[in-house]
Design an enzyme around this catalytic site. Structure first.
Site, PDB file in Angstrom:
ATOM      1  CB  CYS A 123     -29.198   7.767  96.270  1.00 58.73           C
ATOM      2  SG  CYS A 123     -30.317   9.170  96.057  1.00 58.73           S
ATOM      3  CG  ASP A 255     -32.292  17.027  96.084  1.00 60.10           C
ATOM      4  OD1 ASP A 255     -32.795  16.362  97.009  1.00 60.10           O
ATOM      5  OD2 ASP A 255     -32.079  16.552  94.950  1.00 60.10           O
ATOM      6  CG  ASN A 256     -28.942  15.814  98.082  1.00 55.69           C
ATOM      7  OD1 ASN A 256     -29.484  14.719  98.127  1.00 55.69           O
ATOM      8  ND2 ASN A 256     -28.379  16.281  96.988  1.00 55.69           N
TER       9      ASN A 256
END
Lengths: 472, 472
Positions: A123, A255-256
């Site tokens: 992750c 996100d990310n």
């Protein structure tokens, strides 16, 4: 060579038992039908399900992680798919292609080559708790166990793309899952260039450690994008859409990403332009490592202890770049010593041609390294006793090294400074502390240093620097 | 689109004049026939010729460097090739191939597609002087100008390999030059996998900025290996040998490696095993950046100065990974500000299909970035006046960031810590100092700090750390 490779030469999955009971707290959630392992640490309350195993349990399972301890990052409710529906699971390849395709999982298995290979997923938030202690980010608090490895069986994404035939101008593969969320289905994209490159190893997988995917891991079909952050490996896969632009999915954009460290949470909320800048999207993992032993709060009795203590942990690189050295220091980086590295992934390379779980092991020709490795080093007890802390850092084949400094950012991703475990001599034993504990679990030297007024961001773990004195 | 791209959209080479006079000191060397530019700084005495331009001159030339200021790393005497011999220069592709080929440069130009593209070359020793100030390495003292960019014209290496057809088991491309040295001809190897990948952009070049290669740059034919250290771009190219093992050439083994920092010069001399470990061989460049302005010993008069000072410099990544941010700090890393980045390389992507210097510009499809970029940032004069130093660091698309710490190693290669320029307020002007000056030229804050007894390796540029006090 000449001899057949025996299956015992490469690691097989650890003993595994699919959980059979729904945990009490899950019963009131949309996942109330789904049995899970109670050892997993919940990072975002009860729901959605975002979990990591206790680091020691994860490490003790070895190179391959059981599906029940494999970390999970879900954005919402898990799509429910009955076993009898699996063969008919439909997905499509569409967009800028000459031959749009819709096929079922049955078609995929019957019509395309099947491979089996080990791939580590990580992750992007792994080790984020450390960032949150320094300064609250917008992300939840992963410890250092947001990383797991499995044997994946399925088809190279490239095989499907070759049949679909991307048109001139096509540059991205957008993926979409079946998990319906407040901002639409989960989706993201990767470079088409890379998806077409067998060295990048992107695949569509329907088995994990030889069994069909479990619901939390994408049952019945998911993307597995090696060397990149877990957020690109879309679960419950329904669509591959070939495009000339990166995904405009909400989750791809918000996100990310690693925004510049100078961007505060407020600034990021007020100015959308930061999120629209594709330069800040994360694809490759950063190289990273952690110490599993000494474990957090491990106590080492000095009386009658062996002459050496064996420190152990994991390391991984990004983009297929192999970890080429792991170094440990007992004097805050003044001197470093080399650890031993075990790359279990290599033993599958040597097993080229073997059939496993309905797929061929076919990694001999591929030089990329997509799995974590384990390191260890024997430290003389006398030196450990005199040290204040033990750090680990790794370097990859492109000579990228884990830095001393944390790169704090709004989403708290890709945290990879030197991993530090403190040592205190208490009576006749040594006590060890990790930087943090995951989720809201208290403990670790970072909270302690912060509570004592130490500056965690000065590159010296809270110690005073000459110039700080001068300024103070 | 739809409009033709005008040549003025992308940078053309700077004005250039091939030197016509042999410099006096060269006359007694084997290169006594070869005219050179007197501005170049000699790093290894007179011979062999290893030089960089003064950093300011290099930067002022802009994106493309003239051949006369382009850095040179020679291991011995320059092979002498007359202009009339150029078309008949022979080279071969041999080893593990189905069709061994011998061809002349004339054949290469007539029989294979010609491309022109900008590629930055960087010596693995760029910025090594800083390592030598900390602790003497086995390498000579490059400043921060061991980097240069040119437009290269030639053929993709992949085109030749496709014709030669590597056999099963082939994994490396060994290259050999015509420069005969004490330990044999110069040679090295790269991965065949990468050489076959058009995204990696490896080429054989016979022109530099539109003119035939000059003698110091490989006349008449050289390899150009983008994104990798200069040592892989073999000059005066005679052979490509396809093998199943990395090159066993002396220079491949004993040069261009980053041994573990714990290996001392003595240990490296006593234990050959360190050199035989291919994990320590350097291929991809590390991301790196430097400040060109303020220049070393630049003086900025505060009286009547504009409100902002524009700091400027360069940055580059490795392995085609693009620099996605450049950050500057005025408070030793407590806070960082974002610089502007200009990627001139992108303007050639937009010129897809244009003919230039006898080759096609064909970079639209390629996402890798193989050139340096320039950064700049406007700093309020008031803040600059109050600061003690200015640092720059960059990050690439894989979120690899330049570290605070130097990774010292026996050969002193891949030095890329934050680049620091000190600021002193002297009467009514600011004086700036770079870390070092190249070769044996004295000057720079590093020598000053070292002479004052400061510890250059503690991550604080010689400042005292709390724990050092405690221990002292």
């Amino acid at each position: 060579k000449g001899e057949a490779t025996k299956p015992s030469d490469y690691p097989l999955p650890p003993d595994s038992k699919a959980p059979t009971e729904v945990i009490e707290v899950d019963k009131k959630t949309p996942d109330g039908w789904l049995p899970r392992d109670p050892r997993l640490i919940r990072l975002t309350g009860v729901h959605p399900f975002n979990v990591e195993a206790p680091l020691t349990d994860l490490f003790n399972e070895g190179f391959l992680t059981s599906p029940e301890l494999f970390y999970v990052r879900n954005h919402g409710a898990v799509p429910q798919v009955q076993d009898e529906e699996i063969p008919d699971w439909e997905f499509s390849i569409e967009g800028l292609v000459e031959n749009p395709i819709t096929l079922t999982l049955k078609d995929l298995i019957a019509g395309y080559p099947q491979i089996t290979c080990p791939i580590t997923l990580v992750c992007a938030g792994n080790r984020r708790k450390e960032q949150n202690v320094v300064r609250k980010t917008k992300g939840f608090s992963w410890g250092a166990a947001g990383v797991s490895t499995a044997l994946w069986t399925g088809t190279m994404m490239q095989e499907l793309l070759k049949v679909a035939k991307p048109k001139r101008g096509a540059r991205y593969v957008c993926m979409e899952g079946a998990d319906k969320l407040p901002n639409g289905y989960y989706g993201t994209s990767v470079k088409l260039n890379w998806a077409m490159d067998p060295n990048r190893g992107m695949m569509l997988a329907h088995k994990m450690n030889g069994e069909m995917l479990r619901p939390d891991h994408g049952k019945p079909l998911r993307a597995v994008i090696p060397g990149q952050i877990g957020g690109r490996s879309v679960k419950w896969l329904k669509k591959l859409i070939i495009t000339d632009k990166p995904s405009d999915n909400w989750y791809h954009i918000y996100d990310n990403r690693v925004l510049p460290t100078s961007v505060s949470p407020e600034e990021s909320a007020n100015n959308q332009a930061w999120w629209m800048d594709e330069r800040y999207a994360i694809f490759d993992l950063s190289c990273n490592s952690a110490i599993a032993y000494p474990a957090h709060e491990e106590q080492l009795c000095l009386v009658g202890a062996p002459e050496f203590y064996r420190a152990k942990g994991y390391a991984y690189g990004g983009g297929g770049r192999r970890i080429t050295r792991v170094e440990v220091t007992l004097d805050k980086g003044k001197t470093w010593r080399l650890a031993n590295i075990d790359y279990a992934e290599d033993r599958y390379r040597e097993a080229a041609g073997t059939e496993l779980f309905g797929g061929t092991i076919d990694m001999e020709w591929r030089e990329a390294s997509f799995c974590w490795c384990f390191w260890n080093i024997d430290i003389p007890l006398a030196e450990l006793r005199d040290a204040k802390d033990i750090f680990v850092r790794c370097m990859d084949e492109s000579m990228t090294i884990q830095p001393r400094d944390m790169y704090w950012s709004v989403l708290g991703m890709m945290n990879n400074p030197w991993f530090r475990v403190t040592i205190s001599l208490e009576k006749d034993y040594l006590r060890f502390e990790h930087p943090t504990q995951p989720a809201l679990i208290p403990g670790g030297w970072m909270e302690r240093v912060k509570a004592a007024g130490g500056n965690l961001a000065n590159g010296y773990w809270g110690e005073k620097i000459g110039s700080e004195d001068a300024e103070g």
